[in-house]
Design a protein around this motif. Structure first.
Motif, PDB file in Angstrom:
ATOM      1  N   ALA A 195      21.203  72.487  25.703  1.00  0.00           N
ATOM      2  CA  ALA A 195      21.391  71.388  24.765  1.00  0.00           C
ATOM      3  C   ALA A 195      21.744  71.862  23.363  1.00  0.00           C
ATOM      4  CB  ALA A 195      20.130  70.522  24.718  1.00  0.00           C
ATOM      5  N   ILE A 196      21.323  73.063  22.988  1.00  0.00           N
ATOM      6  CA  ILE A 196      21.561  73.532  21.617  1.00  0.00           C
ATOM      7  C   ILE A 196      22.588  74.659  21.539  1.00  0.00           C
ATOM      8  CG2 ILE A 196      19.218  72.902  20.962  1.00  0.00           C
ATOM      9  CD1 ILE A 196      18.537  75.896  20.984  1.00  0.00           C
ATOM     10  N   SER A 197      23.071  75.112  22.677  1.00  0.00           N
ATOM     11  CA  SER A 197      23.922  76.303  22.685  1.00  0.00           C
ATOM     12  C   SER A 197      25.265  76.087  22.007  1.00  0.00           C
ATOM     13  CB  SER A 197      24.146  76.784  24.122  1.00  0.00           C
ATOM     14  OG  SER A 197      24.841  75.813  24.880  1.00  0.00           O
ATOM     15  N   ARG A 198      25.718  74.834  21.904  1.00  0.00           N
ATOM     16  CA  ARG A 198      27.040  74.567  21.335  1.00  0.00           C
ATOM     17  C   ARG A 198      26.989  74.064  19.896  1.00  0.00           C
ATOM     18  NH1 ARG A 198      30.393  71.755  26.380  1.00  0.00           N
ATOM     19  NH2 ARG A 198      30.078  73.466  27.874  1.00  0.00           N
ATOM     20  N   LEU A 199      25.839  74.106  19.285  1.00  0.00           N
ATOM     21  CA  LEU A 199      25.741  73.649  17.901  1.00  0.00           C
ATOM     22  C   LEU A 199      26.381  74.653  16.952  1.00  0.00           C
ATOM     23  CD1 LEU A 199      22.090  72.262  17.707  1.00  0.00           C
ATOM     24  CD2 LEU A 199      24.216  70.969  17.973  1.00  0.00           C
ATOM     25  N   ALA A 200      27.112  74.147  15.966  1.00  0.00           N
ATOM     26  CA  ALA A 200      27.711  75.014  14.958  1.00  0.00           C
ATOM     27  C   ALA A 200      26.608  75.699  14.163  1.00  0.00           C
ATOM     28  CB  ALA A 200      28.600  74.191  14.018  1.00  0.00           C
ATOM     29  N   GLY A 201      26.770  76.978  13.918  1.00  0.00           N
ATOM     30  CA  GLY A 201      25.794  77.721  13.135  1.00  0.00           C
ATOM     31  C   GLY A 201      24.776  78.486  13.941  1.00  0.00           C
ATOM     32  N   VAL A 202      24.721  78.239  15.260  1.00  0.00           N
ATOM     33  CA  VAL A 202      23.772  78.960  16.111  1.00  0.00           C
ATOM     34  C   VAL A 202      24.320  80.355  16.393  1.00  0.00           C
ATOM     35  CG1 VAL A 202      22.691  79.060  18.389  1.00  0.00           C
ATOM     36  CG2 VAL A 202      22.834  76.886  17.171  1.00  0.00           C
ATOM     37  N   ALA A 203      23.543  81.363  16.015  1.00  0.00           N
ATOM     38  CA  ALA A 203      23.945  82.748  16.257  1.00  0.00           C
ATOM     39  C   ALA A 203      23.393  83.288  17.565  1.00  0.00           C
ATOM     40  CB  ALA A 203      23.493  83.635  15.104  1.00  0.00           C
ATOM     41  N   GLY A 204      22.328  82.676  18.063  1.00  0.00           N
ATOM     42  CA  GLY A 204      21.720  83.112  19.312  1.00  0.00           C
ATOM     43  C   GLY A 204      20.544  82.224  19.651  1.00  0.00           C
ATOM     44  N   VAL A 205      20.092  82.289  20.889  1.00  0.00           N
ATOM     45  CA  VAL A 205      18.983  81.455  21.350  1.00  0.00           C
ATOM     46  C   VAL A 205      17.969  82.319  22.091  1.00  0.00           C
ATOM     47  CG1 VAL A 205      18.268  79.536  22.823  1.00  0.00           C
ATOM     48  CG2 VAL A 205      20.428  79.403  21.565  1.00  0.00           C
ATOM     49  N   ASN A 206      16.709  82.238  21.668  1.00  0.00           N
ATOM     50  CA  ASN A 206      15.587  82.844  22.391  1.00  0.00           C
ATOM     51  C   ASN A 206      14.800  81.707  23.035  1.00  0.00           C
ATOM     52  OD1 ASN A 206      16.068  85.556  21.534  1.00  0.00           O
ATOM     53  ND2 ASN A 206      15.130  85.086  19.569  1.00  0.00           N
ATOM     54  N   ASN A 207      14.928  81.573  24.331  1.00  0.00           N
ATOM     55  CA  ASN A 207      14.243  80.489  25.034  1.00  0.00           C
ATOM     56  C   ASN A 207      12.919  81.019  25.567  1.00  0.00           C
ATOM     57  OD1 ASN A 207      13.432  78.301  26.536  1.00  0.00           O
ATOM     58  ND2 ASN A 207      15.467  77.884  27.358  1.00  0.00           N
ATOM     59  N   GLU A 208      11.848  80.749  24.822  1.00  0.00           N
ATOM     60  CA  GLU A 208      10.513  81.234  25.188  1.00  0.00           C
ATOM     61  C   GLU A 208       9.619  80.113  25.702  1.00  0.00           C
ATOM     62  OE1 GLU A 208       8.967  83.350  21.835  1.00  0.00           O
ATOM     63  OE2 GLU A 208      10.600  84.829  21.829  1.00  0.00           O
ATOM     64  N   LYS A 236      28.171  92.006  25.273  1.00  0.00           N
ATOM     65  CA  LYS A 236      27.717  92.643  24.043  1.00  0.00           C
ATOM     66  C   LYS A 236      28.467  92.115  22.826  1.00  0.00           C
ATOM     67  CE  LYS A 236      26.226  96.869  26.393  1.00  0.00           C
ATOM     68  NZ  LYS A 236      26.287  98.348  26.426  1.00  0.00           N
ATOM     69  N   LEU A 237      28.972  90.913  22.937  1.00  0.00           N
ATOM     70  CA  LEU A 237      29.705  90.291  21.833  1.00  0.00           C
ATOM     71  C   LEU A 237      28.761  89.961  20.681  1.00  0.00           C
ATOM     72  CD1 LEU A 237      31.943  87.916  23.947  1.00  0.00           C
ATOM     73  CD2 LEU A 237      32.693  89.956  22.725  1.00  0.00           C
ATOM     74  N   VAL A 238      29.263  90.123  19.477  1.00  0.00           N
ATOM     75  CA  VAL A 238      28.502  89.832  18.268  1.00  0.00           C
ATOM     76  C   VAL A 238      29.014  88.526  17.670  1.00  0.00           C
ATOM     77  CG1 VAL A 238      27.924  90.611  15.939  1.00  0.00           C
ATOM     78  CG2 VAL A 238      28.098  92.275  17.815  1.00  0.00           C
ATOM     79  N   VAL A 239      28.098  87.630  17.336  1.00  0.00           N
ATOM     80  CA  VAL A 239      28.471  86.345  16.731  1.00  0.00           C
ATOM     81  C   VAL A 239      28.590  86.511  15.226  1.00  0.00           C
ATOM     82  CG1 VAL A 239      27.823  83.941  16.388  1.00  0.00           C
ATOM     83  CG2 VAL A 239      27.320  85.070  18.568  1.00  0.00           C
ATOM     84  N   GLN A 240      29.773  86.227  14.699  1.00  0.00           N
ATOM     85  CA  GLN A 240      30.009  86.237  13.261  1.00  0.00           C
ATOM     86  C   GLN A 240      30.475  84.847  12.868  1.00  0.00           C
ATOM     87  OE1 GLN A 240      32.702  89.437  12.237  1.00  0.00           O
ATOM     88  NE2 GLN A 240      31.126  90.998  12.486  1.00  0.00           N
ATOM     89  N   ILE A 241      29.546  84.057  12.329  1.00  0.00           N
ATOM     90  CA  ILE A 241      29.819  82.652  12.043  1.00  0.00           C
ATOM     91  C   ILE A 241      30.655  82.527  10.775  1.00  0.00           C
ATOM     92  CG2 ILE A 241      28.761  80.418  11.522  1.00  0.00           C
ATOM     93  CD1 ILE A 241      26.332  81.406  13.154  1.00  0.00           C
ATOM     94  N   PRO A 242      31.802  81.848  10.833  1.00  0.00           N
ATOM     95  CA  PRO A 242      32.638  81.668   9.644  1.00  0.00           C
ATOM     96  C   PRO A 242      31.986  80.726   8.638  1.00  0.00           C
ATOM     97  CG  PRO A 242      33.509  80.407  11.484  1.00  0.00           C
ATOM     98  CD  PRO A 242      32.384  81.233  12.040  1.00  0.00           C
ATOM     99  N   GLY A 243      32.417  80.813   7.408  1.00  0.00           N
ATOM    100  CA  GLY A 243      31.818  80.034   6.322  1.00  0.00           C
ATOM    101  C   GLY A 243      31.631  78.555   6.587  1.00  0.00           C
ATOM    102  N   PRO A 244      32.669  77.826   7.059  1.00  0.00           N
ATOM    103  CA  PRO A 244      32.520  76.376   7.258  1.00  0.00           C
ATOM    104  C   PRO A 244      31.447  75.996   8.277  1.00  0.00           C
ATOM    105  CG  PRO A 244      34.834  77.001   7.223  1.00  0.00           C
ATOM    106  CD  PRO A 244      34.048  78.277   7.273  1.00  0.00           C
ATOM    107  N   SER A 245      31.116  76.912   9.186  1.00  0.00           N
ATOM    108  CA  SER A 245      30.135  76.600  10.225  1.00  0.00           C
ATOM    109  C   SER A 245      28.730  77.078   9.890  1.00  0.00           C
ATOM    110  CB  SER A 245      30.563  77.242  11.564  1.00  0.00           C
ATOM    111  OG  SER A 245      31.777  76.691  12.015  1.00  0.00           O
ATOM    112  N   LYS A 246      28.576  77.763   8.782  1.00  0.00           N
ATOM    113  CA  LYS A 246      27.262  78.316   8.452  1.00  0.00           C
ATOM    114  C   LYS A 246      26.303  77.215   8.033  1.00  0.00           C
ATOM    115  CE  LYS A 246      28.454  83.074   7.254  1.00  0.00           C
ATOM    116  NZ  LYS A 246      28.447  84.130   6.213  1.00  0.00           N
ATOM    117  N   ARG A 247      25.040  77.378   8.400  1.00  0.00           N
ATOM    118  CA  ARG A 247      23.976  76.463   8.030  1.00  0.00           C
ATOM    119  C   ARG A 247      22.814  77.282   7.481  1.00  0.00           C
ATOM    120  NH1 ARG A 247      27.773  73.927   9.629  1.00  0.00           N
ATOM    121  NH2 ARG A 247      27.801  72.118  11.049  1.00  0.00           N
TER     122      ARG A 247
END
Length: 225
Positions: free
Chosen positions: A133-146, A71-82
């Protein structure tokens, strides 16, 4: 396997905290752990989606954990935001550079850092590889694989036999306790395994079988069984 004494929830909690501190991919200072009946619940914040995944993996590695509720929440820091447009472009590039991904059959949508993948691929393993392939990209807050698996029609008995042979190769001591049923390309896995390592090996073996459109995972992790 040799008998191993069961752990108390307090012991499991301490071990999970130690594992989080040991894993260099995880900043454990903002992560709290609760354990009840072997179920470890992770709460708090992490700086990336990848770090959240790593924290969940670390918890599942601990012997005695039967389930990890992440239940961790992703809070992306400023330098990593896109911006969503920038992140969508980087996601497409990551899919293009990954040799295991058929990126021409995948569509990408990004909203507030959450990446949604749609399209169709031939196997469950290909779908999983696209998400990885995309899970480690900077700025990704979550992935919905549909992504939909548009697998060719294969005789259910052939699928089951293929999976059972793969299980015997990769997790032979656990495979004897796993029941596999197949209907319309949907594979149902049932049984008990001793660890998440066994569970992951079995899931991956099933996902690679031709003709499988979806995995219904009914496997139970019970270290003391």
């Amino acid at each position: 396997m040799p008998h191993i004494a069961a752990k108390s929830d307090a012991q499991i909690q301490a071990d999970v905290l130690d594992e989080l501190q040991w894993d260099p991919r995880v900043d454990s200072t903002e992560v709290a752990v609760r354990v009840r009946n072997g179920v470890a619940t992770l709460t708090g914040t992490v700086e990336s989606y990848a770090m959240g995944l790593a924290a969940g993996e670390a918890a599942r590695r601990v012997y005695g954990v039967v389930k990890a509720a992440n239940k961790l929440v992703v809070q992306i820091p400023g330098p990593s935001k896109r911006t969503d447009a920038e992140l969508a472009k980087e996601v497409r590039q990551a899919l293009e550079w990954d040799v295991l991904v058929a990126r021409e059959r995948i569509r990408v949508f990004v909203v507030q850092g959450w990446v949604t993948l749609t399209g169709n691929l031939d196997t469950c393993a290909q779908r999983d590889d696209a998400g990885t392939a995309i899970s480690r990209l900077a700025g990704v807050a979550g992935v919905n694989n549909e992504i939909v698996v548009a697998a060719p029609t294969v005789d259910p008995a052939r699928i089951r036999a293929t999976i059972e042979r793969a299980l015997a190769r990769r997790a032979d001591h656990a495979a004897r306790r796993i029941h596999v049923t197949v209907r319309d390309g949907v594979v149902a896995l049932e049984g008990t395994v001793h660890s998440w390592c066994d569970k992951n090996a079995i899931q991956r073996a099933a996902s690679c079988a031709p003709g499988v459109r979806r995995i219904d995972d009914g496997l139970v992790v019970d270290p003391w069984a």
